[in-house]
Every structure is written in C-alpha cells, then in structure tokens.
Design an enzyme around this catalytic site. Structure first.
Site, PDB file in Angstrom:
ATOM      1  N   ILE A  25       0.844  -1.207   0.000  1.00  0.00           N
ATOM      2  CA  ILE A  25       0.000   0.000   0.000  1.00  0.00           C
ATOM      3  C   ILE A  25       0.876   1.252   0.000  1.00  0.00           C
ATOM      4  CG2 ILE A  25      -1.655   1.370   1.312  1.00  0.00           C
ATOM      5  CD1 ILE A  25      -2.926  -1.217   2.297  1.00  0.00           C
ATOM      6  N   THR A 137      -7.667  -3.052   9.954  1.00  0.00           N
ATOM      7  CA  THR A 137      -8.053  -4.074   8.977  1.00  0.00           C
ATOM      8  C   THR A 137      -9.538  -4.391   9.091  1.00  0.00           C
ATOM      9  OG1 THR A 137      -7.809  -6.403   8.373  1.00  0.00           O
ATOM     10  CG2 THR A 137      -7.347  -5.843  10.661  1.00  0.00           C
ATOM     11  N   TYR A 183      -3.844 -11.431  15.221  1.00  0.00           N
ATOM     12  CA  TYR A 183      -3.676 -10.198  14.428  1.00  0.00           C
ATOM     13  C   TYR A 183      -4.881  -9.275  14.594  1.00  0.00           C
ATOM     14  CZ  TYR A 183      -3.976  -7.669   9.862  1.00  0.00           C
ATOM     15  OH  TYR A 183      -4.116  -6.727   8.871  1.00  0.00           O
TER      16      TYR A 183
HETATM   17  N1  LIG Z   1      -3.409  -4.942   1.678  1.00  0.00           N
HETATM   18  C1  LIG Z   1      -4.580  -5.157   2.282  1.00  0.00           C
HETATM   19  O1  LIG Z   1      -5.548  -5.612   1.668  1.00  0.00           O
HETATM   20  C2  LIG Z   1      -4.760  -4.853   3.745  1.00  0.00           C
HETATM   21  C3  LIG Z   1      -5.938  -5.265   4.321  1.00  0.00           C
HETATM   22  C4  LIG Z   1      -6.166  -4.976   5.665  1.00  0.00           C
HETATM   23  C5  LIG Z   1      -5.229  -4.274   6.384  1.00  0.00           C
HETATM   24  N2  LIG Z   1      -4.068  -3.879   5.795  1.00  0.00           N
HETATM   25  C6  LIG Z   1      -3.133  -3.121   6.635  1.00  0.00           C
HETATM   26  O2  LIG Z   1      -2.508  -2.087   5.858  1.00  0.00           O
HETATM   27  C7  LIG Z   1      -1.158  -1.910   6.282  1.00  0.00           C
HETATM   28  C8  LIG Z   1      -0.211  -2.062   5.077  1.00  0.00           C
HETATM   29  O3  LIG Z   1      -0.465  -3.307   4.507  1.00  0.00           O
HETATM   30  P1  LIG Z   1       0.288  -3.792   3.156  1.00  0.00           P
HETATM   31  O4  LIG Z   1      -0.676  -4.642   2.420  1.00  0.00           O
HETATM   32  O5  LIG Z   1       0.942  -2.630   2.488  1.00  0.00           O
HETATM   33  O6  LIG Z   1       1.390  -4.762   3.787  1.00  0.00           O
HETATM   34  P2  LIG Z   1       2.967  -4.846   3.509  1.00  0.00           P
HETATM   35  O7  LIG Z   1       3.466  -6.002   4.319  1.00  0.00           O
HETATM   36  O8  LIG Z   1       3.227  -4.816   2.050  1.00  0.00           O
HETATM   37  O9  LIG Z   1       3.542  -3.453   4.127  1.00  0.00           O
HETATM   38  C9  LIG Z   1       3.893  -3.327   5.477  1.00  0.00           C
HETATM   39  C10 LIG Z   1       5.241  -2.594   5.511  1.00  0.00           C
HETATM   40  O10 LIG Z   1       5.555  -2.284   6.872  1.00  0.00           O
HETATM   41  C11 LIG Z   1       6.933  -2.499   7.058  1.00  0.00           C
HETATM   42  N3  LIG Z   1       7.193  -2.777   8.485  1.00  0.00           N
HETATM   43  C12 LIG Z   1       6.672  -3.787   9.231  1.00  0.00           C
HETATM   44  N4  LIG Z   1       7.180  -3.746  10.478  1.00  0.00           N
HETATM   45  C13 LIG Z   1       8.023  -2.683  10.519  1.00  0.00           C
HETATM   46  C14 LIG Z   1       8.837  -2.116  11.535  1.00  0.00           C
HETATM   47  N5  LIG Z   1       8.905  -2.655  12.762  1.00  0.00           N
HETATM   48  N6  LIG Z   1       9.579  -1.019  11.238  1.00  0.00           N
HETATM   49  C15 LIG Z   1       9.544  -0.483   9.985  1.00  0.00           C
HETATM   50  N7  LIG Z   1       8.793  -0.976   8.968  1.00  0.00           N
HETATM   51  C16 LIG Z   1       8.038  -2.063   9.255  1.00  0.00           C
HETATM   52  C17 LIG Z   1       7.270  -3.707   6.178  1.00  0.00           C
HETATM   53  O11 LIG Z   1       8.663  -3.747   5.871  1.00  0.00           O
HETATM   54  C18 LIG Z   1       6.379  -3.467   4.968  1.00  0.00           C
HETATM   55  O12 LIG Z   1       7.089  -2.766   3.950  1.00  0.00           O
HETATM   56  C19 LIG Z   1      -0.925  -2.934   7.396  1.00  0.00           C
HETATM   57  O13 LIG Z   1      -1.093  -2.288   8.658  1.00  0.00           O
HETATM   58  C20 LIG Z   1      -2.023  -3.965   7.190  1.00  0.00           C
HETATM   59  O14 LIG Z   1      -2.421  -4.577   8.424  1.00  0.00           O
HETATM   60  C21 LIG Z   1      -3.785  -4.163   4.496  1.00  0.00           C
HETATM   61  O1  LIG Z   2      -3.445 -20.315  -1.623  1.00  0.00           O
HETATM   62  C1  LIG Z   2      -4.405 -19.866  -0.956  1.00  0.00           C
HETATM   63  C2  LIG Z   2      -4.297 -18.677  -0.150  1.00  0.00           C
HETATM   64  C3  LIG Z   2      -5.417 -18.226   0.561  1.00  0.00           C
HETATM   65  N1  LIG Z   2      -6.595 -18.917   0.481  1.00  0.00           N
HETATM   66  C4  LIG Z   2      -7.799 -18.413   1.159  1.00  0.00           C
HETATM   67  O2  LIG Z   2      -8.074 -17.130   0.601  1.00  0.00           O
HETATM   68  C5  LIG Z   2      -8.714 -16.292   1.574  1.00  0.00           C
HETATM   69  C6  LIG Z   2      -7.956 -14.974   1.651  1.00  0.00           C
HETATM   70  O3  LIG Z   2      -6.712 -15.225   2.241  1.00  0.00           O
HETATM   71  P1  LIG Z   2      -5.604 -14.051   2.369  1.00  0.00           P
HETATM   72  O4  LIG Z   2      -4.326 -14.691   2.790  1.00  0.00           O
HETATM   73  O5  LIG Z   2      -5.584 -13.218   1.140  1.00  0.00           O
HETATM   74  O6  LIG Z   2      -6.026 -13.101   3.575  1.00  0.00           O
HETATM   75  P2  LIG Z   2      -7.397 -12.777   4.321  1.00  0.00           P
HETATM   76  O7  LIG Z   2      -8.334 -12.118   3.375  1.00  0.00           O
HETATM   77  O8  LIG Z   2      -7.892 -13.995   5.045  1.00  0.00           O
HETATM   78  O9  LIG Z   2      -6.854 -11.738   5.417  1.00  0.00           O
HETATM   79  C7  LIG Z   2      -6.172 -10.591   4.924  1.00  0.00           C
HETATM   80  O10 LIG Z   2      -7.165  -9.613   4.856  1.00  0.00           O
HETATM   81  C8  LIG Z   2      -6.846  -8.306   5.006  1.00  0.00           C
HETATM   82  C9  LIG Z   2      -5.703  -7.937   5.941  1.00  0.00           C
HETATM   83  O11 LIG Z   2      -6.052  -7.818   7.255  1.00  0.00           O
HETATM   84  C10 LIG Z   2      -4.573  -8.827   5.835  1.00  0.00           C
HETATM   85  O12 LIG Z   2      -3.806  -8.462   4.771  1.00  0.00           O
HETATM   86  C11 LIG Z   2      -5.003 -10.264   5.868  1.00  0.00           C
HETATM   87  O13 LIG Z   2      -5.370 -10.525   7.218  1.00  0.00           O
HETATM   88  C12 LIG Z   2      -8.726 -17.087   2.878  1.00  0.00           C
HETATM   89  O14 LIG Z   2      -9.993 -17.707   3.014  1.00  0.00           O
HETATM   90  C13 LIG Z   2      -7.653 -18.147   2.655  1.00  0.00           C
HETATM   91  O15 LIG Z   2      -7.906 -19.337   3.393  1.00  0.00           O
HETATM   92  C14 LIG Z   2      -6.712 -20.066  -0.309  1.00  0.00           C
HETATM   93  O16 LIG Z   2      -7.789 -20.694  -0.377  1.00  0.00           O
HETATM   94  N2  LIG Z   2      -5.616 -20.514  -0.999  1.00  0.00           N
END
Ligand SMILES: NC(=O)c1ccc[n+]([C@@H]2O[C@H](COP(=O)([O-])OP(=O)(O)OC[C@H]3O[C@@H](n4cnc5c(N)ncnc54)[C@H](O)[C@@H]3O)[C@@H](O)[C@H]2O)c1
Ligand SMILES: O=c1ccn([C@@H]2O[C@H](COP(=O)(O)OP(=O)(O)O[C@H]3OC[C@@H](O)[C@H](O)[C@H]3O)[C@@H](O)[C@H]2O)c(=O)[nH]1
Length: 387
Positions: A25, A137, A183
């Site tokens: 993100i 999340t 989480y």
């Molecule tokens: N992508 C999604 O769909 C999704 C969904 C729900 C929540 N989120 C939340 O959004 C945020 C970003 O998610 P993302 O998908 O970009 O994940 P991501 O893992 O790609 O990004 C997280 C970043 O945080 C950095 N990080 C983690 N711990 C750190 C630390 N101690 N010090 C410095 N940097 C650190 C990692 O190096 C990574 O680059 C997270 O808080 C995640 O819980 C994302």
């Molecule tokens: O190879 C796979 C991977 C995942 N899955 C399923 O696909 C669904 C989505 O799994 P993901 O690993 O993408 O993650 P989830 O949607 O469960 O949770 C995510 O949602 C949003 C954020 O909070 C986090 O980035 C993460 O918790 C789950 O039901 C998982 O069991 C499969 O069936 N096969």
C-alpha cells in the site's frame, strides 16, 4: 490550477511521515503523492525495494526529487522515530505483519507488530499534537453474526446479519487457541487505544479498515522475490500457482467470501482522508468494494481465465485442488466467512466510491505479474534439480 479540498479550500503542502512506506500500500500511496500532489514524504521502512523507482534519480532528477526521502529504520527500537514524527504534519502508520500464514505460526511477533510496536507511534503523535492516520483491517470484524445461524437459516440472507458497519458491528473472533485471531485482536486493541487517545487527549486520528486491497507489488512470489517456503496472501499465492502451471489450492474448499478492491481505487480514498482532515478526523472508515464479492473458489476460477488470456497459455489439467486449512496453515487457523463493507460513512464524509470491477483489476494485475515474473519462473522451473 490550485488544488482544493472537498469544501473548496485550497490544499496547502503537507509533510507526511509514512511508516511502512516500502510496502504494497505504501508504495502506491507514495506514487500517488509524488505524481499528483505537492506533499513531502518521509518514507520510513526496513525495505525500500518497492519504492526505489521513486527514490533513485538515475541520471536526470525525477520531477519530485527532494520531496521524498527514505529513512531505513525499524520502529521497534529506533531513536529517530520521534524526531521524524515531530518534523511532519501528519503520520500515516502502515507497519504490520499482515500475512495470515504468520498469525497462527508467529503469534507473538504478530501481536507485538500490530499492537506493541504501534504504541510509541500513537504516543509521539498525541504528545506532539500531530495528526495520525492508522491502518487497521476489516479483519477486526472477524466473523459475521450470520455465521452462527443454522446453515439453512433464511436470515443469513438478511444484510443485518452480514453487513459490516464501523460504528455498529461487533468484533467476533474465534476462541483463544484459534491463534489466527492474534492479528485482528491486536488491531482491535490498538484501534481502542487510538480512539481513547482521541476521547481523553484530543488526538486527531483517522482509522482505515481496508477490505482486501489487491494489485501489483502485493507481497511476493515465493522462490523469486521472497522465501520459497513463504506463504503470501491469496493474490500472490494464486499468481505463483498460475506462473508455475500448478493447481490453485483452495483452503477448506474455498468457500469463504471476500470483496476485493483495486489498489488504485483505494488510494483515492486515502488521499481524500489526507487532504480533508475536517471530514476525516475522529472517523473509522471501511475502504472496500461491496460489488466485487466472490468466494475464494470463484476468485480462483476468474484468475485462471484471466491468466490464460494474459499469458496465452493453456489452463492446467487440474486447475484447482482442495486442501485442509490444517495442512495449508497449520494448527490454530480460523477464517472470516464474509466481508461486505457498509459504505454509508465514507460516502457521507468523503463522497468516495470504488470504480474498478474484479475482472478489470485482475486483468491489469495479472498482466503485471506475468510481465514481471514469467521469465524468472521459467528459469527456476527449467533449472535441473540440484544433483
Ligand atoms: N493490503 C490489504 O488488503 C490490507 C488489508 C487490511 C489491512 N491492511 C493493513 O494495511 C497496512 C499495510 O499493509 P500492506 O498490504 O501494504 O502490507 P505490507 O506487508 O506490504 O507493508 C507493510 C510494511 O511495513 C513495514 N514494516 C513492518 N514492520 C516494521 C517495523 N517494525 N519497522 C519499519 N517498517 C516495518 C514492512 O517492511 C512493509 O514494507 C498494514 O497495517 C495492514 O495490516 C492491508
Ligand atoms: O493459496 C491460498 C491462499 C489463501 N486462500 C484463502 O483465501 C482467503 C484470503 O486469504 P488471504 O491470505 O488473502 O487473507 P485474508 O483475506 O484472510 O486476510 C487478509 O485480509 C486483510 C488484511 O487484514 C490482511 O492483509 C489479511 O489478514 C482465505 O480464506 C484463505 O484461506 C486459499 O484458499 N488458498
């Protein structure tokens, strides 16, 4: 043409301290801020791979050179953190362990990362009167109320039993030994702490609840740009299977439902929050696309079709196989059954709605995945096994 906010006021340039800027993100948010706004970004992360294209002016300086600086640091123990937060007008915290395969296998790291490590960020913002946008999340909702009704109950079709609303819906997790919920529960408690800092100490905060944002640069492809045994989130898992011509693994038959939103639509919502503090402060926002709901099995089927179109390759003999969650994730896994975001609050406060269909977002994302990884995967597959 001066840029104005939703109330017609001119937008003044901000300095943004973005923690976790090197992630999926964060990298898209940095791209948006550099290409479309005058804001300055202090990009904090332990990695910079996903934003290096924004940082290194190869020979000619980039149009935004100087507006983004990278600070390699781990927020767990770095004395520079407070100073960087004080330099900025706004802090955005994206840092987290957020891949489900870690929640039941590395529960302590997961809890520390999502709750403990965020505590100093909230403290420094509150003590220095700095605005905070914190990424939580959709998983804080856990399971729907409908999940506890009898399988054939007609009430399961009643939105009151499954629509997730920021200021009304409960947080429903499994029991303690279902460590998957480490989480979501850590995210819930940091939300409650931030909300309390707002109520008691006047912290200006916005909390974001992303509903499965997907797109290019999400996670990694195991064995290519991440550990071979690593288990990323579902987009990268399925992309990896498709790239390798393997069956897509459906955990417990892929019956769980999700709504997926294109990262570029979601970033629009975040920019509105950044530039409309009066409308965003004090609010928790669902950011998702309720029109893009599929079961995981349906997601697999669509990705197989799209990948075949994008790559020109035949679909594998066995396109999918069912696997148990115990086998795929290990002990303590549990799942959210359904995630439909209520859109009332974000519509009212920011007038925002998602645009991109699931097919279209998968077409652009799988085009990126194929272009970026297909050659490297072919080499890895072709290499004779180490004798
Ligand atoms: N992508 C999604 O769909 C999704 C969904 C729900 C929540 N989120 C939340 O959004 C945020 C970003 O998610 P993302 O998908 O970009 O994940 P991501 O893992 O790609 O990004 C997280 C970043 O945080 C950095 N990080 C983690 N711990 C750190 C630390 N101690 N010090 C410095 N940097 C650190 C990692 O190096 C990574 O680059 C997270 O808080 C995640 O819980 C994302
Ligand atoms: O190879 C796979 C991977 C995942 N899955 C399923 O696909 C669904 C989505 O799994 P993901 O690993 O993408 O993650 P989830 O949607 O469960 O949770 C995510 O949602 C949003 C954020 O909070 C986090 O980035 C993460 O918790 C789950 O039901 C998982 O069991 C499969 O069936 N096969």
């Amino acid at each position: 043409m001066a840029r104005v906010d939703l109330d017609g006021n001119p937008i003044k340039p901000l300095t943004i301290c973005m923690i976790g800027a090197g992630g999926f993100i964060g990298s898209h948010l940095c791209e948006k801020l550099m290409s479309e706004t005058p804001h300055t970004v202090l990009a904090l992360d332990v990695y910079s791979d996903k934003i290096k294209h924004l940082l290194d002016p190869a020979d000619s300086p980039l149009p935004w050179a100087g507006r983004i600086t990278f600070h390699r640091l781990n927020i767990k123990h770095d004395s520079r953190l407070e100073g960087l937060i004080k330099m900025a007008d706004l802090t955005i915290n994206l840092a987290a362990i957020c891949t489900p395969a870690d929640y039941n296998t590395r529960p302590l790291d997961t809890i520390y990362s999502n709750f403990i490590d965020a505590l100093p960020v909230v403290k420094y913002c509150s003590e220095n009167n700095k605005r905070l946008i914190h990424f939580s999340t959709c998983e804080v909702y856990g399971k729907t109320i409908g999940a506890f009704l009898p399988k054939d109950s007609p009430l399961r079709k009643d939105p009151a039993y499954y629509v997730l609303k920021e200021d009304e819906s409960p947080c429903i997790f499994g029991s303690i030994e279902k460590q998957r919920w480490s989480y979501a529960c850590a995210k819930q408690l940091i939300e409650r702490l931030i909300f309390a800092e707002g109520a008691e100490n006047g912290l200006e905060f916005t909390i974001v609840r992303p509903f499965n944002w997907i797109g290019p640069r999400m996670d990694f492809i195991p064995g290519i740009d991440g550990p071979s045994e690593g288990v990323p989130r579902v987009l990268a898992c399925f992309s990896n299977n498709l790239l390798r011509g393997e069956p897509l693994k459906l955990v417990d038959g892929g019956q769980s439902q999700r709504t997926f939103i294109y990262i570029k639509d979601a970033i629009e919502a975040v920019l509105l929050m950044i530039e409309n503090p009066a409308r965003a402060n004090g609010h928790i926002f669902n950011v998702g696309n309720p029109n893009n709901e599929v079961t995981v099995r349906q997601l697999a089927e669509i990705m197989i079709q799209v990948y075949s179109k994008v790559s020109g390759e035949q679909t594998a003999e066995t396109p999918t196989i069912d696997v148990s969650s115990k086998e795929f994730y290990g002990e303590g896994y549990d799942d959210s059954d359904k995630r439909i975001p209520d859109m009332t609050i974000i519509n009212k406060q920011l007038g925002w709605n998602p645009k991109t269909s699931l097919w279209d977002l998968l077409e652009s994302t799988l085009t990126y995945q194929h272009r970026t990884y297909a050659e490297a995967v072919k080499k890895v597959i072709a290499k004779p096994l180490a004798s």
